[in-house]
Design a protein around this motif. Structure first.
Motif, PDB file in Angstrom:
ATOM      1  N   ASP A 828      11.471 -33.129  13.756  1.00  0.00           N
ATOM      2  CA  ASP A 828      12.287 -34.113  13.045  1.00  0.00           C
ATOM      3  C   ASP A 828      13.314 -33.358  12.198  1.00  0.00           C
ATOM      4  N   THR A 829      14.602 -33.500  12.561  1.00  0.00           N
ATOM      5  CA  THR A 829      15.637 -32.717  11.864  1.00  0.00           C
ATOM      6  C   THR A 829      16.610 -33.581  11.071  1.00  0.00           C
ATOM      7  N   ASN A 830      16.561 -34.910  11.253  1.00  0.00           N
ATOM      8  CA  ASN A 830      17.519 -35.779  10.574  1.00  0.00           C
ATOM      9  C   ASN A 830      17.051 -36.020   9.140  1.00  0.00           C
ATOM     10  N   ARG A 831      17.562 -35.238   8.210  1.00  0.00           N
ATOM     11  CA  ARG A 831      17.156 -35.355   6.807  1.00  0.00           C
ATOM     12  C   ARG A 831      18.005 -36.371   6.040  1.00  0.00           C
ATOM     13  N   ALA A 832      19.013 -36.964   6.713  1.00  0.00           N
ATOM     14  CA  ALA A 832      19.906 -37.881   6.005  1.00  0.00           C
ATOM     15  C   ALA A 832      19.254 -39.242   5.768  1.00  0.00           C
ATOM     16  N   ASP A 833      18.389 -39.650   6.710  1.00  0.00           N
ATOM     17  CA  ASP A 833      17.736 -40.950   6.566  1.00  0.00           C
ATOM     18  C   ASP A 833      16.729 -40.927   5.420  1.00  0.00           C
ATOM     19  N   ARG A 838      12.589 -42.352   8.530  1.00  0.00           N
ATOM     20  CA  ARG A 838      12.241 -41.202   9.366  1.00  0.00           C
ATOM     21  C   ARG A 838      10.820 -41.362   9.910  1.00  0.00           C
ATOM     22  N   LYS A 841      10.719 -44.101  12.596  1.00  0.00           N
ATOM     23  CA  LYS A 841      11.274 -43.579  13.855  1.00  0.00           C
ATOM     24  C   LYS A 841      10.227 -42.741  14.591  1.00  0.00           C
TER      25      LYS A 841
END
Length: 891
Positions: A828-833, A838, A841
């Motif tokens: 899991d690399t999307n730290r913006a959410d 997260r 998802k």
């Protein structure tokens, strides 16, 4: 007041002391011998002694076989009134009933001191009459005069000759005497008070016609192999007998069915291989009471009228009942009974549904010009305006059968689908005129409310109930196997039931006929049915997919204002009739019993009240009987347990007494036997919900055994003063068919309840949930999911993947910058959410993985790769629950 022992018979006299003297040396030697022998042959301990009795009357037996030929014994108990022959000497002995041995079996030996009360308002002033039983007391007794008597009872600690003690112990008793006599100055075990009246001076008493309740008459059919008893259930399997009772759509019987003159059910039980495990009395001692009234010449005769309880009350009266020797008509039976009565009249005692038949019978007698043949109607626990529990029976097949049997929902719903009498027991228009509590609550079931065509969320009127039951708003019939979706009922049979209640709800007795209502109180009773909906996943190998759908569930609201079946407003249909309330709850608690609607006539307070009503003397009511509705005291506490499947529910008290389904049965059986051995407890089933009620003065060990893969919810609710407190809940706990959950419930401190979970049944606790809050915390619940998956037999590849995926969910929840690389979803690399988004998802990816695994053909799977539909659905269900927890607790 002095206690005294003596051997005088019949004569009333002053208190005089008589003490038996024994040589000290002989006594010591005999005592040593007795102790030695008794240690080698220990007597049975009795942890639950019952009430005392004075048994008066003669018995004649066959000299060779011991068979009882005649008996006129009367059992005198606390609060009773007995019309007896004054000056007539008969055998007499004192006994204490043993609850542990079935309450009426193997009485404990006792002796007593009998006193006469010259002035009952000064209970301390008593005239000693005689000592009964024991070593030196009398074995015969004649009543010199009527009045109020008291009997102080004492246990006999030494062995005496009866069925409990061998002959050699009785010989030994001759040497040592009754050691209890040395303790005569101690308080007695119990003091009972009763009233003796002179039968010769009593007014004439009418004969009695008894009409039993629904399901309380045995039914028979002739098959190719001969006669078969089809009710009550005789086997604990897929019982074809019960299924053969199904009816045609017009309410008539498919298979010719009949009963017998002795068909009223006395005792019902579960006795595999002839060993009684769960045995309960229905009318046993009440029928003995009727026989005793006749034997003592209080009445000339009585008649019990069994009937086919599937039929409408009006059909039972007008069409008659088929017996093994022909058709019997109730009006003709009553007329014959009146012909031999001392008064030329009959008193009708009617239990439950029998009360509706009694009213219909009176209408028939009025038409025939014979209503003068009845002087009194005593309605015992009669659902005069119907009762909400019937909704669960007709809509879902819930909770039918007489204890200790529970018939499966599918079999029950098929039986009652076209059963006229079941419709007659639904809440009527008169019910809604008295009760504002909704009988159906759709607040948490919007989809069902929409299909039923309701804008309101509750049903509180007869017209709305009819719309809901018959599907007029758009509901369609469910599959026979789908017992959680409410059935659509017959509009024709419902119309017939409405017509019956039009005749009976406003019924008034003819001139000269007295009506008396007796209502049971204090046993949790269904007051309404509550529907809820949840989104639950299902998976199919055939369709190679998993889907989510809205699933309907139902549960029951409970009230103390009832007897377990009939709520008070229906049992007491009018305030214009003489009314009595039997406090079953307190009576059960004080005597270690579990009496309810089905067994209310087995309650001694009810039987004592009937004796008074028959003699028209109610100045001194029996204990536990009042003329006003009992009000729960603030210290009146109890505990209600509920579990939603797929697990069994069993409770044990500190003495090992069990309440629940009798262990060792196949849970898939069409008929199950239950036992309620914890004093003051009950076990009920409504749909997927199982309920146990317990007294709140003890600690309990609750065991939940898994029956399939899924999740369960357990709830313990304290009740104080009739008001339910804050429940302790464990929600959506993972379980397999091998799982066991152990819960310790402290009735005095419910918040201390903990749950220990052995997921795979290896005897090792996999996790302990210290409080219900843990199941609503996303982090704790994720750990619970991991524990559940770890114990599932889903193959190594799938197991490794799921453990890695949920380990990464835990890393996210803990905000730990780690990752389990066995997870094939990728890091899991999307730290913006936001963190919640997260995690959800990630959960969506896990759901996709599971659905793909379910959809894989067997040929494409690698070695040991497997997951069943139930396993997949259970995991998906827990994921959906975790999403709900995440949405309610933003991270």
């Amino acid at each position: 007041m002095n206690n005294a022992l003596g051997s005088s018979v019949n004569a009333q006299g002053s208190s005089t002391s008589h003490v038996r003297r024994i040589d000290a040396a002989a006594y010591a030697a005999a005592s040593f011998l007795a102790l030695t022998v008794l240690l080698c042959n220990p007597l049975k301990a009795h942890a639950q002694d019952g009430p005392s009795q004075l048994v008066w009357g003669d018995v004649t037996q066959d000299y060779y076989t011991g068979e009882i030929l005649t008996s006129d014994q009367i059992y005198l108990e606390d609060g009773g009134t007995y019309s007896l022959s004054i000056g007539v000497s008969k055998s007499a002995h004192v006994q204490i009933r043993d609850i542990e041995d079935g309450y009426t079996q193997n009485p404990i030996p006792a002796y007593g001191l009998l006193y006469f009360l010259p002035d009952p308002t000064h209970a301390t002033e008593r005239d000693f009459v005689v000592t009964i039983g024991g070593y030196s007391g009398t074995t015969t007794l004649a009543w010199n005069k009527p009045g109020i008597y008291e009997l102080d009872t004492y246990k006999i600690l030494g062995p005496v000759l009866n069925d409990r003690f061998p002959y050699w112990k009785s010989i030994l008793h001759e040497f040592i005497g009754t050691t209890a006599y040395a303790q005569v100055d101690n308080p007695p075990y119990q003091t009972i008070r009763f009233t003796i009246t002179d039968i010769q001076a009593q007014p004439k008493t009418s004969n009695i016609l008894f009409i039993p309740g629904t399901e309380s008459s045995r039914l028979y059919q002739n098959t190719g192999s001969g006669e078969q008893q089809v009710w009550e259930p005789a086997a604990l399997s897929n019982q074809p007998g019960v299924q053969s009772l199904d009816l045609k759509s017009d309410g008539t019987s498919i298979t010719p069915t009949y009963t017998k003159g002795n068909g009223a059910i006395d005792t019902v039980g579960y006795a595999p291989f002839g060993i009684p495990i769960s045995v309960q009395n229905v009318y046993k001692t009440f029928l003995q009471q009727l026989a005793g009234l006749k034997a003592s010449s209080t009445i000339s005769d009585y008649l019990v009228f069994p009937y086919d309880w599937r039929m409408s009350p009006e059909d039972v009266v007008t069409k008659g009942t088929r017996y093994d020797d022909g058709v019997h008509h109730l009006d003709a039976a009553l007329e014959a009974l009146a012909a031999t009565s001392q008064t030329g009249k009959v008193t009708i005692v009617a239990h439950s549904n029998g009360g509706l038949i009694a009213k219909a019978l009176m209408n028939q007698l009025v038409q025939e010009g014979k209503s003068q043949l009845v002087d009194k109607i005593i309605l015992v626990a009669v659902p005069q305006d119907g009762t909400p529990k019937t909704l669960a029976v007709l809509l879902h097949g819930d909770e039918t059968g007489i204890p200790p049997f529970v018939v499966s929902q599918e079999t029950t719903r098929a039986l009652v689908e076209n059963m006229p009498d079941a419709y007659d027991l639904l809440p009527s228009a008169a019910y809604f005129s008295k009760v504002v509590t909704p009988v159906v609550d759709l607040s948490a079931a919007p989809a069902l409310r929409a299909t039923a065509g309701f804008a309101t969320s509750t049903i509180t009127t007869a017209s709305n109930l009819r719309t809901f039951l018959t599907g007029l708003g758009g509901r369609t019939q469910s599959k026979s196997s789908d017992v959680e979706t409410p059935s659509v009922l017959s509009a024709t049979l419902l119309t017939s039931a409405d017509a019956l209640h039009t005749d009976l709800d406003n019924w008034q007795p003819p001139a000269g006929v007295q009506v008396i209502q007796i209502a049971g109180w204090g046993v949790d009773t269904a007051s309404g049915i509550v529907y809820s909906e949840s989104v639950e996943p299902t998976c199919s190998f055939v369709l190679a997919l998993c889907t989510v759908a809205t699933t309907t569930r139902h549960a029951m609201n409970l009230t103390e204002d009832g007897d377990g079946t009939v709520v008070i407003p229906s049992a007491v249909a009018t305030t214009s009739w003489e009314t009595y309330y039997v406090d079953l709850d307190t009576n059960n608690h004080d005597h270690g019993l579990n009496l309810n609607h089905a067994s209310i006539l087995e309650a001694k307070p009810t039987q004592n009240l009937l004796n008074l009503l028959l003699s028209s003397s109610t100045e001194l009511l029996p204990t536990y009987v009042t003329t006003t509705l009992p009000i729960p005291a603030s210290n009146d506490k109890r505990m209600r347990l509920r579990v939603l499947s797929p697990v069994s529910l069993d409770a044990y008290d500190t003495l090992g007494n069990h309440t629940g389904v009798v262990p060792g049965q196949d849970p898939r059986s069409d008929i199950l036997a239950i036992e309620e051995n914890i004093p003051g407890s009950y076990y009920q089933r409504y749909g997927e919900g199982q309920y146990i009620g317990l007294p709140a003065d003890g600690d309990y060990h609750v065991v939940l055994h898994g029956e399939s893969t899924g999740t369960f919810t357990f709830q313990a609710t304290p009740v104080s003063g009739g008001v339910a407190g804050t429940p302790v809940s464990f929600t959506d706990i993972p379980v397999t068919a091998s799982s066991t959950a152990l819960i310790n419930v402290s009735a005095s401190n419910p918040s201390s309840t903990t749950l220990a979970l052995d997921v795979n049944g290896d005897g090792i606790i996999d996790t302990t949930i210290a409080s219900s809050s843990q199941t609503t915390d996303p982090l704790a619940y994720t750990k619970l999911i991991k524990v559940g998956i770890a114990q599932m037999d889903i193959g190594n590849p799938v197991q490794r993947q799921l453990q890695a995926k949920f380990a990464n969910v835990l890393f996210l929840l803990n905000r730990i910058d780690r990752w389990d690389d066995d997870d094939d979803d990728g890091r899991d690399t999307n730290r913006a959410d936001k963190l919640n988004a997260r995690i959800i998802k990630k959960l969506n990816k896990i759901e996709t993985y599971i659905e793909n695994e379910v959809g894989k053909p067997i040929s494409r799977r690698i070695k040991d790769e497997r997951i069943t539909q139930l396993q997949a659905a259970a995991i998906l269900g827990m994921i959906e629950e975790l999403k709900v927890l995440l949405n309610t607790k933003q991270l």
